[in-house]
Design a protein around this motif. Structure first.
Motif, PDB file in Angstrom:
ATOM      1  N   VAL A 178      46.480  33.996  44.477  1.00 19.03           N
ATOM      2  CA  VAL A 178      45.660  33.764  43.298  1.00 19.03           C
ATOM      3  C   VAL A 178      44.837  35.011  43.012  1.00 19.03           C
ATOM      4  O   VAL A 178      44.161  35.540  43.882  1.00 19.03           O
ATOM      5  CB  VAL A 178      44.711  32.557  43.525  1.00 19.03           C
ATOM      6  CG1 VAL A 178      43.797  32.359  42.331  1.00 19.03           C
ATOM      7  CG2 VAL A 178      45.508  31.312  43.814  1.00 19.03           C
ATOM      8  N   LEU A 179      44.925  35.476  41.776  1.00 21.43           N
ATOM      9  CA  LEU A 179      44.126  36.628  41.360  1.00 21.43           C
ATOM     10  C   LEU A 179      42.754  36.164  40.902  1.00 21.43           C
ATOM     11  O   LEU A 179      42.612  35.128  40.267  1.00 21.43           O
ATOM     12  CB  LEU A 179      44.806  37.364  40.209  1.00 21.43           C
ATOM     13  CG  LEU A 179      46.081  38.112  40.503  1.00 21.43           C
ATOM     14  CD1 LEU A 179      46.631  38.724  39.216  1.00 21.43           C
ATOM     15  CD2 LEU A 179      45.840  39.193  41.516  1.00 21.43           C
ATOM     16  N   LYS A 180      41.735  36.966  41.227  1.00 18.57           N
ATOM     17  CA  LYS A 180      40.407  36.708  40.705  1.00 18.57           C
ATOM     18  C   LYS A 180      40.419  37.038  39.220  1.00 18.57           C
ATOM     19  O   LYS A 180      41.195  37.850  38.754  1.00 18.57           O
ATOM     20  CB  LYS A 180      39.378  37.597  41.401  1.00 18.57           C
ATOM     21  CG  LYS A 180      39.222  37.331  42.871  1.00 18.57           C
ATOM     22  CD  LYS A 180      38.214  38.300  43.467  1.00 18.57           C
ATOM     23  CE  LYS A 180      38.118  38.101  44.961  1.00 18.57           C
ATOM     24  NZ  LYS A 180      37.172  39.047  45.575  1.00 18.57           N
ATOM     25  N   LYS A 181      39.548  36.403  38.480  1.00 21.41           N
ATOM     26  CA  LYS A 181      39.409  36.691  37.052  1.00 21.41           C
ATOM     27  C   LYS A 181      38.562  37.957  36.887  1.00 21.41           C
ATOM     28  O   LYS A 181      37.585  38.163  37.602  1.00 21.41           O
ATOM     29  CB  LYS A 181      38.723  35.515  36.356  1.00 21.41           C
ATOM     30  CG  LYS A 181      38.561  35.699  34.884  1.00 21.41           C
ATOM     31  CD  LYS A 181      37.881  34.511  34.250  1.00 21.41           C
ATOM     32  CE  LYS A 181      37.663  34.787  32.776  1.00 21.41           C
ATOM     33  NZ  LYS A 181      36.883  33.775  32.143  1.00 21.41           N
ATOM     34  N   ILE A 182      38.952  38.808  35.947  1.00 26.10           N
ATOM     35  CA  ILE A 182      38.171  40.009  35.661  1.00 26.10           C
ATOM     36  C   ILE A 182      36.916  39.593  34.905  1.00 26.10           C
ATOM     37  O   ILE A 182      36.997  38.968  33.860  1.00 26.10           O
ATOM     38  CB  ILE A 182      38.984  41.026  34.831  1.00 26.10           C
ATOM     39  CG1 ILE A 182      40.201  41.493  35.614  1.00 26.10           C
ATOM     40  CG2 ILE A 182      38.118  42.209  34.436  1.00 26.10           C
ATOM     41  CD1 ILE A 182      41.098  42.440  34.849  1.00 26.10           C
ATOM     42  N   VAL A 183      35.764  39.933  35.486  1.00 34.46           N
ATOM     43  CA  VAL A 183      34.480  39.626  34.856  1.00 34.46           C
ATOM     44  C   VAL A 183      33.623  40.884  34.836  1.00 34.46           C
ATOM     45  O   VAL A 183      33.745  41.739  35.704  1.00 34.46           O
ATOM     46  CB  VAL A 183      33.720  38.498  35.596  1.00 34.46           C
ATOM     47  CG1 VAL A 183      34.466  37.183  35.498  1.00 34.46           C
ATOM     48  CG2 VAL A 183      33.468  38.852  37.042  1.00 34.46           C
ATOM     49  N   ALA A 184      32.782  40.993  33.844  1.00 32.73           N
ATOM     50  CA  ALA A 184      31.860  42.121  33.760  1.00 32.73           C
ATOM     51  C   ALA A 184      30.713  41.892  34.737  1.00 32.73           C
ATOM     52  O   ALA A 184      29.950  40.950  34.592  1.00 32.73           O
ATOM     53  CB  ALA A 184      31.335  42.280  32.337  1.00 32.73           C
ATOM     54  N   ASP A 185      30.642  42.727  35.746  1.00 33.88           N
ATOM     55  CA  ASP A 185      29.625  42.588  36.783  1.00 33.88           C
ATOM     56  C   ASP A 185      29.229  43.993  37.225  1.00 33.88           C
ATOM     57  O   ASP A 185      30.017  44.687  37.870  1.00 33.88           O
ATOM     58  CB  ASP A 185      30.186  41.785  37.947  1.00 33.88           C
ATOM     59  CG  ASP A 185      29.176  41.535  39.050  1.00 33.88           C
ATOM     60  OD1 ASP A 185      28.105  42.185  39.062  1.00 33.88           O
ATOM     61  OD2 ASP A 185      29.467  40.704  39.921  1.00 33.88           O
ATOM     62  N   LYS A 186      28.015  44.402  36.902  1.00 33.92           N
ATOM     63  CA  LYS A 186      27.621  45.767  37.217  1.00 33.92           C
ATOM     64  C   LYS A 186      27.548  46.026  38.725  1.00 33.92           C
ATOM     65  O   LYS A 186      27.620  47.164  39.151  1.00 33.92           O
ATOM     66  CB  LYS A 186      26.314  46.141  36.521  1.00 33.92           C
ATOM     67  CG  LYS A 186      25.116  45.330  36.901  1.00 33.92           C
ATOM     68  CD  LYS A 186      23.930  45.744  36.040  1.00 33.92           C
ATOM     69  CE  LYS A 186      22.705  44.940  36.439  1.00 33.92           C
ATOM     70  NZ  LYS A 186      21.555  45.315  35.635  1.00 33.92           N
ATOM     71  N   SER A 187      27.488  44.980  39.534  1.00 30.95           N
ATOM     72  CA  SER A 187      27.503  45.181  40.991  1.00 30.95           C
ATOM     73  C   SER A 187      28.892  45.577  41.487  1.00 30.95           C
ATOM     74  O   SER A 187      29.049  45.964  42.638  1.00 30.95           O
ATOM     75  CB  SER A 187      27.019  43.924  41.722  1.00 30.95           C
ATOM     76  OG  SER A 187      27.985  42.897  41.654  1.00 30.95           O
ATOM     77  N   LEU A 188      29.901  45.495  40.609  1.00 28.62           N
ATOM     78  CA  LEU A 188      31.257  45.884  40.979  1.00 28.62           C
ATOM     79  C   LEU A 188      31.591  47.313  40.548  1.00 28.62           C
ATOM     80  O   LEU A 188      32.740  47.741  40.627  1.00 28.62           O
ATOM     81  CB  LEU A 188      32.270  44.899  40.401  1.00 28.62           C
ATOM     82  CG  LEU A 188      32.203  43.500  41.003  1.00 28.62           C
ATOM     83  CD1 LEU A 188      33.157  42.560  40.279  1.00 28.62           C
ATOM     84  CD2 LEU A 188      32.493  43.535  42.490  1.00 28.62           C
ATOM     85  N   ILE A 189      30.584  48.063  40.116  1.00 18.74           N
ATOM     86  CA  ILE A 189      30.777  49.475  39.807  1.00 18.74           C
ATOM     87  C   ILE A 189      30.646  50.244  41.117  1.00 18.74           C
ATOM     88  O   ILE A 189      29.626  50.150  41.807  1.00 18.74           O
ATOM     89  CB  ILE A 189      29.745  49.982  38.782  1.00 18.74           C
ATOM     90  CG1 ILE A 189      29.892  49.209  37.469  1.00 18.74           C
ATOM     91  CG2 ILE A 189      29.899  51.486  38.565  1.00 18.74           C
ATOM     92  CD1 ILE A 189      28.789  49.475  36.462  1.00 18.74           C
TER      93      ILE A 189
END
Length: 117
Positions: free
Chosen positions: A2-13
């Protein structure tokens, strides 16, 4: 798998400006992302940013041009940039210009982990 959904999260920069939230390894659950991945302790950029409490190289005041920084502009980063056509400097410049939140939204909407050369 299962792939995670792409979400805008500045902690993932990532510290170097890549967007982990759109990385295939991250989305497949094979990587925790730069900030959480202890296996990335070899990364000089990550170590520098952690030592200086930076969210990324965009917060660095020592170098106006990241390419002048030997940690940011090293052999491994040049190989990565060549293989993936990645322009991490453009990523950092966009973070400086637009901010972390807008950068995360842009990379999410493009479904890209880096700005391409």
């Amino acid at each position: 798998m299962v792939l995670k959904k792409i979400v805008a999260d500045k902690s993932l920069i990532a510290y170097c400006g890549l967007y982990c939230g759109a990385c295939k390894k991250y989305l497949k659950g094979k990587c925790l992302g730069c900030h959480q991945n202890e296996e990335s302790s070899w990364c000089k950029v990550r170590n520098c940013c952690m030592e200086n409490s930076y969210l990324s190289c965009a917060d660095c005041k020592d170098f106006l041009d990241q390419n002048e920084c030997k940690m940011f502009n090293n052999f491994i980063s040049k190989v990565f940039a060549f293989i993936f056509r990645s322009d991490r400097k453009a990523c950092i410049d966009l973070i400086k210009e637009k901010g972390y939140g807008e950068y995360a939204h842009k990379m999410t909407s493009k479904e890209e982990m880096t700005i391409k050369r």
